[in-house]
Design an enzyme around this catalytic site. Structure first.
Site, short mmCIF file in Angstrom:
data_model
loop_
_atom_site.label_atom_id
_atom_site.label_comp_id
_atom_site.label_asym_id
_atom_site.label_seq_id
_atom_site.Cartn_x
_atom_site.Cartn_y
_atom_site.Cartn_z
N PRO A 1 0.89 -1.57 0.11
CA PRO A 1 0.71 -0.46 0.47
C PRO A 1 0.99 1.68 0.08
CG PRO A 1 -0.91 -1.51 1.88
CD PRO A 1 0.23 -2.26 1.12
N CYS A 2 0.55 2.19 -0.74
CA CYS A 2 1.53 3.56 -1.30
C CYS A 2 0.84 4.72 -0.28
CB CYS A 2 1.62 3.52 -2.76
SG CYS A 2 -1.02 4.30 -3.14
N GLN A 3 0.04 4.55 0.68
CA GLN A 3 -0.43 6.34 0.55
C GLN A 3 1.04 6.97 1.80
OE1 GLN A 3 -1.54 2.80 1.57
NE2 GLN A 3 -4.16 2.80 2.11
#
Length: 514
Positions: free
Chosen positions: A133-135
Protein backbone atom coordinates in the site's frame (compact mmCIF):
# COMPACT_ATOMS: atom_id res chain seq x y z
CA UNK A 1 6.52 -24.03 -21.19
CA UNK A 2 3.53 -25.95 -19.83
CA UNK A 3 0.18 -24.61 -18.63
CA UNK A 4 0.41 -23.56 -14.99
CA UNK A 5 4.16 -24.14 -14.84
CA UNK A 6 4.78 -20.76 -13.18
CA UNK A 7 3.25 -20.35 -9.72
CA UNK A 8 2.16 -16.78 -9.00
CA UNK A 9 1.93 -15.45 -5.43
CA UNK A 10 -0.08 -12.21 -5.52
CA UNK A 11 0.33 -9.89 -2.52
CA UNK A 12 -1.60 -6.69 -1.72
CA UNK A 13 -3.73 -7.75 -4.68
CA UNK A 14 -6.51 -5.13 -4.62
CA UNK A 15 -9.17 -6.08 -7.19
CA UNK A 16 -6.58 -8.08 -9.12
CA UNK A 17 -5.16 -5.88 -11.87
CA UNK A 18 -1.61 -7.17 -11.68
CA UNK A 19 -2.75 -10.77 -11.35
CA UNK A 20 -5.23 -10.42 -14.22
CA UNK A 21 -2.57 -9.23 -16.63
CA UNK A 22 0.03 -11.79 -15.62
CA UNK A 23 -2.34 -14.75 -15.61
CA UNK A 24 -3.59 -13.76 -19.09
CA UNK A 25 -0.13 -14.02 -20.64
CA UNK A 26 0.16 -16.80 -23.24
CA UNK A 27 2.92 -18.55 -25.10
CA UNK A 28 3.06 -18.52 -28.89
CA UNK A 29 1.03 -21.73 -28.92
CA UNK A 30 -1.70 -20.23 -26.70
CA UNK A 31 -0.71 -21.90 -23.43
CA UNK A 32 -1.13 -19.92 -20.21
CA UNK A 33 1.92 -20.76 -18.07
CA UNK A 34 1.17 -18.39 -15.15
CA UNK A 35 -1.14 -19.81 -12.48
CA UNK A 36 -2.19 -17.73 -9.46
CA UNK A 37 -1.87 -19.90 -6.37
CA UNK A 38 -2.75 -17.25 -3.80
CA UNK A 39 -4.08 -13.69 -3.86
CA UNK A 40 -3.89 -11.74 -0.61
CA UNK A 41 -6.22 -8.77 -0.06
CA UNK A 42 -7.65 -7.29 3.11
CA UNK A 43 -10.38 -4.89 1.86
CA UNK A 44 -13.71 -6.81 1.75
CA UNK A 45 -15.18 -5.41 -1.47
CA UNK A 46 -11.87 -5.78 -3.35
CA UNK A 47 -11.58 -9.32 -1.98
CA UNK A 48 -15.05 -10.13 -3.30
CA UNK A 49 -14.09 -8.76 -6.72
CA UNK A 50 -10.89 -10.77 -6.61
CA UNK A 51 -12.77 -13.99 -5.81
CA UNK A 52 -15.38 -13.43 -8.52
CA UNK A 53 -12.63 -12.91 -11.08
CA UNK A 54 -10.71 -15.95 -9.87
CA UNK A 55 -13.87 -17.98 -10.44
CA UNK A 56 -14.31 -16.52 -13.93
CA UNK A 57 -10.76 -17.44 -14.93
CA UNK A 58 -11.37 -21.02 -13.79
CA UNK A 59 -14.56 -21.44 -15.85
CA UNK A 60 -13.74 -19.19 -18.83
CA UNK A 61 -13.05 -22.10 -21.19
CA UNK A 62 -16.38 -23.76 -20.38
CA UNK A 63 -19.01 -22.18 -22.70
CA UNK A 64 -21.92 -23.09 -20.42
CA UNK A 65 -20.22 -21.78 -17.27
CA UNK A 66 -19.12 -18.65 -19.08
CA UNK A 67 -22.72 -18.07 -20.16
CA UNK A 68 -23.86 -18.50 -16.56
CA UNK A 69 -21.27 -15.93 -15.47
CA UNK A 70 -22.79 -13.50 -17.96
CA UNK A 71 -26.20 -14.19 -16.45
CA UNK A 72 -24.78 -13.35 -13.02
CA UNK A 73 -23.27 -10.03 -14.07
CA UNK A 74 -26.51 -9.15 -15.83
CA UNK A 75 -28.37 -9.68 -12.56
CA UNK A 76 -30.30 -12.74 -13.71
CA UNK A 77 -28.48 -15.16 -11.42
CA UNK A 78 -27.29 -14.72 -7.85
CA UNK A 79 -23.66 -15.22 -6.91
CA UNK A 80 -24.60 -18.14 -4.68
CA UNK A 81 -26.54 -19.77 -7.53
CA UNK A 82 -23.60 -19.30 -9.90
CA UNK A 83 -21.03 -20.69 -7.49
CA UNK A 84 -23.20 -23.61 -6.39
CA UNK A 85 -23.54 -24.67 -10.03
CA UNK A 86 -19.77 -25.17 -10.22
CA UNK A 87 -18.76 -26.14 -6.67
CA UNK A 88 -15.23 -27.35 -7.48
CA UNK A 89 -14.34 -24.20 -9.38
CA UNK A 90 -15.90 -22.00 -6.70
CA UNK A 91 -13.99 -23.83 -3.97
CA UNK A 92 -10.76 -23.34 -5.90
CA UNK A 93 -11.49 -19.61 -6.30
CA UNK A 94 -12.13 -19.22 -2.57
CA UNK A 95 -8.97 -21.16 -1.76
CA UNK A 96 -6.99 -18.89 -4.08
CA UNK A 97 -8.21 -15.82 -2.16
CA UNK A 98 -7.92 -17.47 1.28
CA UNK A 99 -11.71 -17.66 1.72
CA UNK A 100 -11.88 -14.23 3.36
CA UNK A 101 -10.04 -10.90 3.45
CA UNK A 102 -6.54 -11.30 4.86
CA UNK A 103 -3.77 -8.79 5.55
CA UNK A 104 -0.03 -9.28 5.63
CA UNK A 105 1.21 -8.19 9.02
CA UNK A 106 -2.06 -9.26 10.66
CA UNK A 107 -2.68 -12.80 9.39
CA UNK A 108 0.86 -13.94 8.65
CA UNK A 109 0.45 -17.40 10.17
CA UNK A 110 -2.32 -18.37 7.73
CA UNK A 111 -0.80 -16.57 4.74
CA UNK A 112 2.73 -17.86 5.21
CA UNK A 113 1.58 -21.43 5.80
CA UNK A 114 -0.48 -21.39 2.62
CA UNK A 115 2.52 -20.09 0.68
CA UNK A 116 4.75 -22.79 2.17
CA UNK A 117 2.23 -25.45 1.14
CA UNK A 118 2.03 -24.10 -2.41
CA UNK A 119 5.81 -23.92 -2.77
CA UNK A 120 6.19 -27.48 -1.49
CA UNK A 121 3.57 -28.78 -3.93
CA UNK A 122 4.83 -26.83 -6.94
CA UNK A 123 7.82 -28.11 -8.90
CA UNK A 124 8.12 -25.34 -11.50
CA UNK A 125 9.04 -21.66 -11.45
CA UNK A 126 7.68 -19.23 -8.85
CA UNK A 127 6.91 -15.51 -9.21
CA UNK A 128 5.90 -13.09 -6.44
CA UNK A 129 3.95 -9.99 -7.50
CA UNK A 130 2.33 -7.09 -5.72
CA UNK A 131 2.57 -3.53 -4.52
CA UNK A 132 2.63 -2.68 -0.81
CA UNK A 133 0.00 0.00 0.00
CA UNK A 134 1.26 3.38 -1.08
CA UNK A 135 -0.52 5.94 1.15
CA UNK A 136 2.63 6.69 3.11
CA UNK A 137 4.69 7.18 -0.07
CA UNK A 138 2.29 9.03 -2.35
CA UNK A 139 2.66 12.77 -2.66
CA UNK A 140 -0.97 13.25 -1.67
CA UNK A 141 -0.54 10.97 1.33
CA UNK A 142 2.56 12.79 2.47
CA UNK A 143 0.73 16.09 2.18
CA UNK A 144 -2.04 14.74 4.42
CA UNK A 145 0.48 13.35 6.88
CA UNK A 146 2.20 16.73 7.12
CA UNK A 147 -1.04 18.15 8.50
CA UNK A 148 -1.23 15.56 11.29
CA UNK A 149 0.06 16.87 14.58
CA UNK A 150 3.16 15.04 15.84
CA UNK A 151 3.22 12.79 12.76
CA UNK A 152 6.50 10.89 12.46
CA UNK A 153 7.24 8.93 9.31
CA UNK A 154 9.44 6.51 11.24
CA UNK A 155 6.41 5.50 13.33
CA UNK A 156 4.13 4.95 10.31
CA UNK A 157 4.13 1.19 9.71
CA UNK A 158 2.86 1.70 6.17
CA UNK A 159 6.40 2.79 5.26
CA UNK A 160 7.63 -0.69 6.10
CA UNK A 161 4.99 -2.95 4.55
CA UNK A 162 7.51 -3.77 1.84
CA UNK A 163 9.27 -5.81 4.52
CA UNK A 164 6.22 -8.07 4.61
CA UNK A 165 6.87 -8.53 0.90
CA UNK A 166 10.48 -9.46 1.72
CA UNK A 167 9.27 -12.02 4.25
CA UNK A 168 7.24 -13.78 1.55
CA UNK A 169 10.21 -13.69 -0.83
CA UNK A 170 12.30 -15.36 1.88
CA UNK A 171 9.67 -18.10 2.21
CA UNK A 172 8.91 -18.67 -1.49
CA UNK A 173 12.39 -17.89 -2.88
CA UNK A 174 10.91 -17.12 -6.31
CA UNK A 175 12.99 -16.95 -9.44
CA UNK A 176 11.44 -13.55 -10.17
CA UNK A 177 9.44 -10.92 -8.32
CA UNK A 178 7.59 -7.84 -9.55
CA UNK A 179 7.02 -5.01 -7.08
CA UNK A 180 4.93 -1.93 -7.94
CA UNK A 181 4.53 1.36 -6.12
CA UNK A 182 3.77 5.06 -6.62
CA UNK A 183 6.43 7.41 -7.93
CA UNK A 184 6.50 9.07 -4.50
CA UNK A 185 8.49 6.11 -3.20
CA UNK A 186 11.50 7.54 -5.03
CA UNK A 187 11.57 10.62 -2.78
CA UNK A 188 9.90 9.45 0.46
CA UNK A 189 11.99 10.07 3.57
CA UNK A 190 12.22 8.62 7.06
CA UNK A 191 14.31 10.48 9.61
CA UNK A 192 15.29 12.86 6.84
CA UNK A 193 16.80 10.06 4.74
CA UNK A 194 15.48 9.08 1.32
CA UNK A 195 14.17 5.52 1.65
CA UNK A 196 14.41 4.23 -1.91
CA UNK A 197 18.12 3.29 -1.94
CA UNK A 198 17.56 1.34 1.28
CA UNK A 199 14.52 -0.40 -0.20
CA UNK A 200 16.61 -1.45 -3.20
CA UNK A 201 19.36 -2.79 -0.93
CA UNK A 202 16.79 -4.71 1.14
CA UNK A 203 15.22 -6.25 -1.96
CA UNK A 204 18.64 -7.38 -3.13
CA UNK A 205 19.23 -9.27 0.14
CA UNK A 206 15.83 -10.32 1.55
CA UNK A 207 17.34 -13.02 3.76
CA UNK A 208 19.48 -10.45 5.53
CA UNK A 209 16.47 -8.27 6.31
CA UNK A 210 14.30 -11.18 7.48
CA UNK A 211 17.17 -12.89 9.28
CA UNK A 212 16.70 -16.05 7.22
CA UNK A 213 19.73 -18.14 6.36
CA UNK A 214 20.32 -19.71 2.97
CA UNK A 215 18.32 -17.17 0.94
CA UNK A 216 19.84 -16.15 -2.36
CA UNK A 217 20.02 -12.49 -3.33
CA UNK A 218 18.33 -10.72 -6.23
CA UNK A 219 19.37 -8.46 -9.06
CA UNK A 220 16.96 -5.52 -9.48
CA UNK A 221 16.16 -4.48 -13.03
CA UNK A 222 14.27 -1.63 -14.61
CA UNK A 223 11.61 -2.59 -17.14
CA UNK A 224 12.17 0.50 -19.28
CA UNK A 225 15.90 1.34 -19.12
CA UNK A 226 18.75 -1.00 -20.00
CA UNK A 227 21.14 -1.59 -17.13
CA UNK A 228 24.60 -0.07 -17.44
CA UNK A 229 26.10 -3.42 -16.40
CA UNK A 230 23.44 -6.09 -17.12
CA UNK A 231 25.15 -8.92 -15.24
CA UNK A 232 25.25 -6.77 -12.11
CA UNK A 233 22.57 -4.17 -12.88
CA UNK A 234 23.03 -0.57 -11.86
CA UNK A 235 21.26 2.58 -13.01
CA UNK A 236 22.22 6.21 -13.27
CA UNK A 237 19.18 7.50 -11.39
CA UNK A 238 16.25 6.24 -9.35
CA UNK A 239 13.76 7.49 -11.93
CA UNK A 240 15.06 4.83 -14.34
CA UNK A 241 12.64 2.50 -12.57
CA UNK A 242 9.64 4.73 -13.39
CA UNK A 243 7.23 3.42 -16.03
CA UNK A 244 5.22 6.02 -17.94
CA UNK A 245 2.24 3.88 -18.83
CA UNK A 246 1.01 6.05 -21.70
CA UNK A 247 4.11 5.04 -23.69
CA UNK A 248 3.06 1.40 -23.52
CA UNK A 249 -0.47 1.56 -24.88
CA UNK A 250 -2.26 2.53 -21.66
CA UNK A 251 -4.75 5.40 -22.20
CA UNK A 252 -3.58 7.10 -19.04
CA UNK A 253 -0.54 9.05 -17.82
CA UNK A 254 -0.01 6.68 -14.92
CA UNK A 255 3.60 6.90 -13.73
CA UNK A 256 4.57 4.11 -11.38
CA UNK A 257 7.76 2.55 -10.04
CA UNK A 258 7.94 -1.14 -10.99
CA UNK A 259 10.93 -3.24 -9.97
CA UNK A 260 11.83 -6.57 -11.52
CA UNK A 261 13.84 -8.79 -9.20
CA UNK A 262 15.72 -11.75 -10.67
CA UNK A 263 17.29 -14.33 -8.37
CA UNK A 264 21.06 -14.18 -8.57
CA UNK A 265 21.43 -17.81 -9.73
CA UNK A 266 19.27 -17.23 -12.80
CA UNK A 267 21.36 -17.03 -15.97
CA UNK A 268 19.49 -14.52 -18.06
CA UNK A 269 18.99 -10.81 -18.53
CA UNK A 270 15.43 -9.52 -18.84
CA UNK A 271 14.44 -7.39 -21.78
CA UNK A 272 12.70 -4.05 -21.38
CA UNK A 273 9.13 -3.27 -22.41
CA UNK A 274 8.49 -2.37 -26.05
CA UNK A 275 6.87 1.00 -26.53
CA UNK A 276 3.46 0.95 -28.19
CA UNK A 277 3.32 1.53 -31.93
CA UNK A 278 0.57 4.07 -31.36
CA UNK A 279 0.55 6.49 -28.45
CA UNK A 280 -1.04 8.21 -26.86
CA UNK A 281 -4.21 6.14 -26.84
CA UNK A 282 -6.82 8.85 -26.35
CA UNK A 283 -9.68 9.02 -23.89
CA UNK A 284 -12.28 9.34 -26.63
CA UNK A 285 -10.97 6.34 -28.56
CA UNK A 286 -11.38 4.19 -25.44
CA UNK A 287 -14.76 5.51 -24.25
CA UNK A 288 -16.70 6.55 -27.35
CA UNK A 289 -18.61 3.28 -27.80
CA UNK A 290 -19.98 3.20 -24.24
CA UNK A 291 -23.60 4.36 -23.84
CA UNK A 292 -23.99 8.11 -23.19
CA UNK A 293 -25.44 8.99 -19.79
CA UNK A 294 -26.56 12.04 -17.88
CA UNK A 295 -25.57 12.92 -14.37
CA UNK A 296 -27.91 13.13 -11.41
CA UNK A 297 -28.37 15.80 -8.75
CA UNK A 298 -26.80 15.44 -5.34
CA UNK A 299 -29.29 17.72 -3.56
CA UNK A 300 -32.37 17.67 -5.80
CA UNK A 301 -34.87 15.01 -6.75
CA UNK A 302 -33.63 13.11 -9.78
CA UNK A 303 -35.54 14.16 -12.89
CA UNK A 304 -34.35 13.83 -16.48
CA UNK A 305 -36.42 16.73 -17.77
CA UNK A 306 -35.19 19.02 -14.99
CA UNK A 307 -31.63 17.96 -15.75
CA UNK A 308 -32.10 18.87 -19.43
CA UNK A 309 -33.64 22.22 -18.49
CA UNK A 310 -30.71 23.10 -16.20
CA UNK A 311 -28.09 22.03 -18.75
CA UNK A 312 -29.87 24.13 -21.39
CA UNK A 313 -29.62 27.15 -19.08
CA UNK A 314 -25.94 26.38 -18.64
CA UNK A 315 -25.58 26.31 -22.43
CA UNK A 316 -26.79 29.90 -22.69
CA UNK A 317 -24.48 31.08 -19.90
CA UNK A 318 -21.47 29.32 -21.37
CA UNK A 319 -22.05 30.65 -24.87
CA UNK A 320 -22.10 34.16 -23.41
CA UNK A 321 -18.92 33.49 -21.39
CA UNK A 322 -16.99 32.05 -24.34
CA UNK A 323 -18.09 34.80 -26.73
CA UNK A 324 -16.39 37.23 -24.37
CA UNK A 325 -13.15 35.21 -24.55
CA UNK A 326 -10.35 35.31 -27.09
CA UNK A 327 -11.76 32.16 -28.70
CA UNK A 328 -14.86 33.85 -30.00
CA UNK A 329 -14.27 32.63 -33.57
CA UNK A 330 -14.48 29.00 -32.37
CA UNK A 331 -17.57 29.30 -30.19
CA UNK A 332 -19.97 28.56 -33.03
CA UNK A 333 -18.33 25.15 -33.38
CA UNK A 334 -19.32 24.22 -29.82
CA UNK A 335 -22.37 22.07 -29.31
CA UNK A 336 -23.49 22.40 -25.70
CA UNK A 337 -27.11 21.43 -26.22
CA UNK A 338 -27.96 18.68 -23.71
CA UNK A 339 -28.66 15.23 -25.09
CA UNK A 340 -32.30 14.51 -24.32
CA UNK A 341 -33.71 11.34 -22.87
CA UNK A 342 -30.42 10.10 -21.42
CA UNK A 343 -30.57 7.58 -18.57
CA UNK A 344 -28.28 7.60 -15.55
CA UNK A 345 -27.47 3.94 -16.07
CA UNK A 346 -27.22 1.86 -19.21
CA UNK A 347 -26.26 -1.74 -19.76
CA UNK A 348 -26.87 -1.79 -23.51
CA UNK A 349 -23.70 -2.02 -25.60
CA UNK A 350 -25.28 -1.30 -28.95
CA UNK A 351 -22.32 0.81 -30.12
CA UNK A 352 -19.63 -1.83 -29.68
CA UNK A 353 -18.97 -1.95 -33.42
CA UNK A 354 -18.20 1.78 -33.35
CA UNK A 355 -15.30 1.33 -30.93
CA UNK A 356 -12.25 3.37 -31.96
CA UNK A 357 -9.88 1.53 -29.63
CA UNK A 358 -6.60 0.66 -31.38
CA UNK A 359 -5.35 -2.91 -31.41
CA UNK A 360 -4.15 -4.82 -29.47
CA UNK A 361 -5.97 -2.97 -26.67
CA UNK A 362 -9.33 -3.34 -28.44
CA UNK A 363 -9.22 -7.14 -28.41
CA UNK A 364 -8.06 -7.04 -24.79
CA UNK A 365 -10.95 -4.84 -23.58
CA UNK A 366 -13.98 -5.89 -25.62
CA UNK A 367 -16.06 -9.02 -25.17
CA UNK A 368 -18.65 -9.35 -27.91
CA UNK A 369 -20.25 -12.32 -26.14
CA UNK A 370 -21.02 -10.18 -23.11
CA UNK A 371 -23.53 -7.88 -24.83
CA UNK A 372 -23.82 -5.86 -21.65
CA UNK A 373 -22.08 -2.94 -19.92
CA UNK A 374 -21.04 -3.47 -16.30
CA UNK A 375 -20.63 -0.82 -13.58
CA UNK A 376 -21.83 2.00 -15.86
CA UNK A 377 -23.99 4.38 -13.85
CA UNK A 378 -23.50 8.01 -12.86
CA UNK A 379 -23.40 9.80 -9.55
CA UNK A 380 -25.18 12.98 -8.60
CA UNK A 381 -23.56 16.42 -8.66
CA UNK A 382 -24.40 19.87 -7.36
CA UNK A 383 -26.06 22.09 -9.96
CA UNK A 384 -23.27 24.69 -9.76
CA UNK A 385 -20.66 21.97 -10.26
CA UNK A 386 -22.47 20.76 -13.36
CA UNK A 387 -22.00 24.24 -14.83
CA UNK A 388 -18.30 24.06 -13.99
CA UNK A 389 -18.06 20.58 -15.55
CA UNK A 390 -19.65 21.85 -18.76
CA UNK A 391 -17.24 24.80 -18.76
CA UNK A 392 -14.25 22.46 -18.36
CA UNK A 393 -15.37 20.20 -21.21
CA UNK A 394 -16.11 23.10 -23.53
CA UNK A 395 -12.88 24.92 -22.62
CA UNK A 396 -10.86 21.82 -23.52
CA UNK A 397 -12.61 21.63 -26.89
CA UNK A 398 -11.64 25.24 -27.59
CA UNK A 399 -8.06 24.85 -26.34
CA UNK A 400 -6.76 21.66 -27.95
CA UNK A 401 -7.60 19.44 -25.03
CA UNK A 402 -6.09 21.62 -22.31
CA UNK A 403 -8.08 21.52 -19.07
CA UNK A 404 -8.66 24.92 -17.45
CA UNK A 405 -6.83 26.03 -14.31
CA UNK A 406 -8.50 28.17 -11.67
CA UNK A 407 -7.14 31.32 -13.35
CA UNK A 408 -9.03 30.38 -16.54
CA UNK A 409 -12.42 30.27 -14.83
CA UNK A 410 -14.62 33.38 -15.04
CA UNK A 411 -15.31 34.84 -11.62
CA UNK A 412 -18.97 33.89 -11.80
CA UNK A 413 -18.01 30.19 -11.92
CA UNK A 414 -15.45 30.32 -9.10
CA UNK A 415 -16.40 28.08 -6.16
CA UNK A 416 -16.52 29.50 -2.64
CA UNK A 417 -13.14 28.12 -1.61
CA UNK A 418 -10.71 30.32 0.30
CA UNK A 419 -7.73 28.85 -1.58
CA UNK A 420 -9.27 29.03 -5.07
CA UNK A 421 -7.06 31.93 -6.16
CA UNK A 422 -3.92 30.88 -4.29
CA UNK A 423 -2.79 28.36 -6.88
CA UNK A 424 -2.76 25.57 -4.29
CA UNK A 425 -5.64 23.79 -6.04
CA UNK A 426 -5.35 25.26 -9.52
CA UNK A 427 -6.78 22.12 -11.13
CA UNK A 428 -9.59 21.43 -8.69
CA UNK A 429 -11.80 20.81 -11.74
CA UNK A 430 -10.17 18.78 -14.49
CA UNK A 431 -11.61 17.37 -17.69
CA UNK A 432 -10.33 14.12 -19.18
CA UNK A 433 -9.74 15.54 -22.65
CA UNK A 434 -10.98 13.64 -25.67
CA UNK A 435 -7.77 13.95 -27.71
CA UNK A 436 -5.25 13.06 -25.00
CA UNK A 437 -4.50 10.18 -22.67
CA UNK A 438 -6.23 10.46 -19.28
CA UNK A 439 -4.51 11.81 -16.24
CA UNK A 440 -3.81 9.28 -13.47
CA UNK A 441 -6.93 7.51 -12.27
CA UNK A 442 -6.64 7.46 -8.47
CA UNK A 443 -8.84 6.41 -5.58
CA UNK A 444 -9.78 10.07 -5.16
CA UNK A 445 -12.36 9.43 -7.87
CA UNK A 446 -14.43 7.80 -5.10
CA UNK A 447 -14.76 11.13 -3.27
CA UNK A 448 -16.03 13.35 -6.10
CA UNK A 449 -15.76 13.64 -9.85
CA UNK A 450 -14.00 17.00 -10.00
CA UNK A 451 -10.73 15.58 -11.38
CA UNK A 452 -12.48 13.17 -13.71
CA UNK A 453 -14.91 15.22 -15.80
CA UNK A 454 -16.16 13.53 -18.98
CA UNK A 455 -15.01 15.23 -22.19
CA UNK A 456 -18.59 15.57 -23.57
CA UNK A 457 -20.31 18.73 -22.24
CA UNK A 458 -23.63 17.43 -23.54
CA UNK A 459 -23.49 14.61 -20.98
CA UNK A 460 -22.15 16.99 -18.31
CA UNK A 461 -20.89 14.54 -15.70
CA UNK A 462 -17.92 12.74 -14.21
CA UNK A 463 -16.69 9.33 -15.29
CA UNK A 464 -18.48 6.14 -14.36
CA UNK A 465 -16.73 3.17 -12.78
CA UNK A 466 -16.70 1.37 -16.14
CA UNK A 467 -15.16 4.36 -17.91
CA UNK A 468 -12.47 4.58 -15.24
CA UNK A 469 -11.95 0.83 -15.58
CA UNK A 470 -11.54 1.19 -19.36
CA UNK A 471 -8.85 3.83 -18.79
CA UNK A 472 -7.21 1.38 -16.39
CA UNK A 473 -7.51 -1.34 -19.11
CA UNK A 474 -9.72 -3.75 -17.19
CA UNK A 475 -11.59 -6.00 -19.65
CA UNK A 476 -15.28 -5.19 -20.08
CA UNK A 477 -16.30 -8.52 -18.52
CA UNK A 478 -14.43 -7.67 -15.30
CA UNK A 479 -17.09 -7.12 -12.63
CA UNK A 480 -16.32 -4.83 -9.69
CA UNK A 481 -18.20 -5.91 -6.59
CA UNK A 482 -19.37 -3.67 -3.73
CA UNK A 483 -21.11 -0.32 -3.82
CA UNK A 484 -20.14 2.36 -6.32
CA UNK A 485 -17.79 4.17 -3.94
CA UNK A 486 -15.96 0.92 -3.21
CA UNK A 487 -15.79 0.15 -6.92
CA UNK A 488 -14.17 3.53 -7.64
CA UNK A 489 -11.57 2.91 -4.92
CA UNK A 490 -10.75 -0.51 -6.36
CA UNK A 491 -10.27 0.83 -9.87
CA UNK A 492 -8.20 3.79 -8.70
CA UNK A 493 -5.81 1.66 -6.65
CA UNK A 494 -5.21 -0.99 -9.30
CA UNK A 495 -2.34 -1.76 -11.66
CA UNK A 496 -3.45 -1.57 -15.33
CA UNK A 497 -3.87 -5.23 -16.36
CA UNK A 498 -2.79 -4.55 -19.95
CA UNK A 499 0.53 -3.20 -18.65
CA UNK A 500 0.85 -6.20 -16.32
CA UNK A 501 0.40 -8.52 -19.30
CA UNK A 502 3.33 -6.85 -21.04
CA UNK A 503 5.45 -7.26 -17.91
CA UNK A 504 4.47 -10.93 -17.84
CA UNK A 505 5.79 -11.30 -21.39
CA UNK A 506 9.19 -10.06 -20.19
CA UNK A 507 9.15 -12.54 -17.30
CA UNK A 508 8.02 -15.39 -19.55
CA UNK A 509 10.81 -14.77 -22.04
CA UNK A 510 13.38 -14.68 -19.24
CA UNK A 511 12.20 -17.95 -17.70
CA UNK A 512 11.76 -19.66 -21.06
CA UNK A 513 15.40 -19.00 -21.95
CA UNK A 514 16.76 -20.62 -18.78
Amino acid sequence: MKAGEILVIDLFAGPGGLGEGISSCTTGSGIKPFDIGISVEKEPSAHKTLTTRAFFRKVANNPVARSDYYEYVRGNLSRDELFSSYPEKAAAAFEETLHEPRALGEHNDQIHQRIRDLVEEHKGFKVVIGGPPCQAYSLAGRSRNAGIQDYKAEDDQRHFLYKEYLQVISIAQPEVFVMENVRGILSAKVDGKVMFPQILDDLKQPGKVTDTEGILGYKIYSLVVDAETPENPSYAKSSDFLIRSELYGIPQARHRVILLGVREDINGIPTTLDKAEQYPVTVKSVLNDLPPLRSGFSKLKDDGEEWARIIALHEKRLNKIFKQSNKVELVDELNLTPLLGLPRKSTEHSNINEALIPEPLKSWLLDEELGYVLNHDTRGHMVKDLLRYAFCSAYAQLNNGISPKSKDFPQELAPAHANWNTGAHADRFRVQSANKEATTVTSHISKDGHYFVHYDPRQCRSLTVREAARLQTFPDNYLFEGNRTQQYVQVGNAVPPFLAKQIANVVLKLLSDI
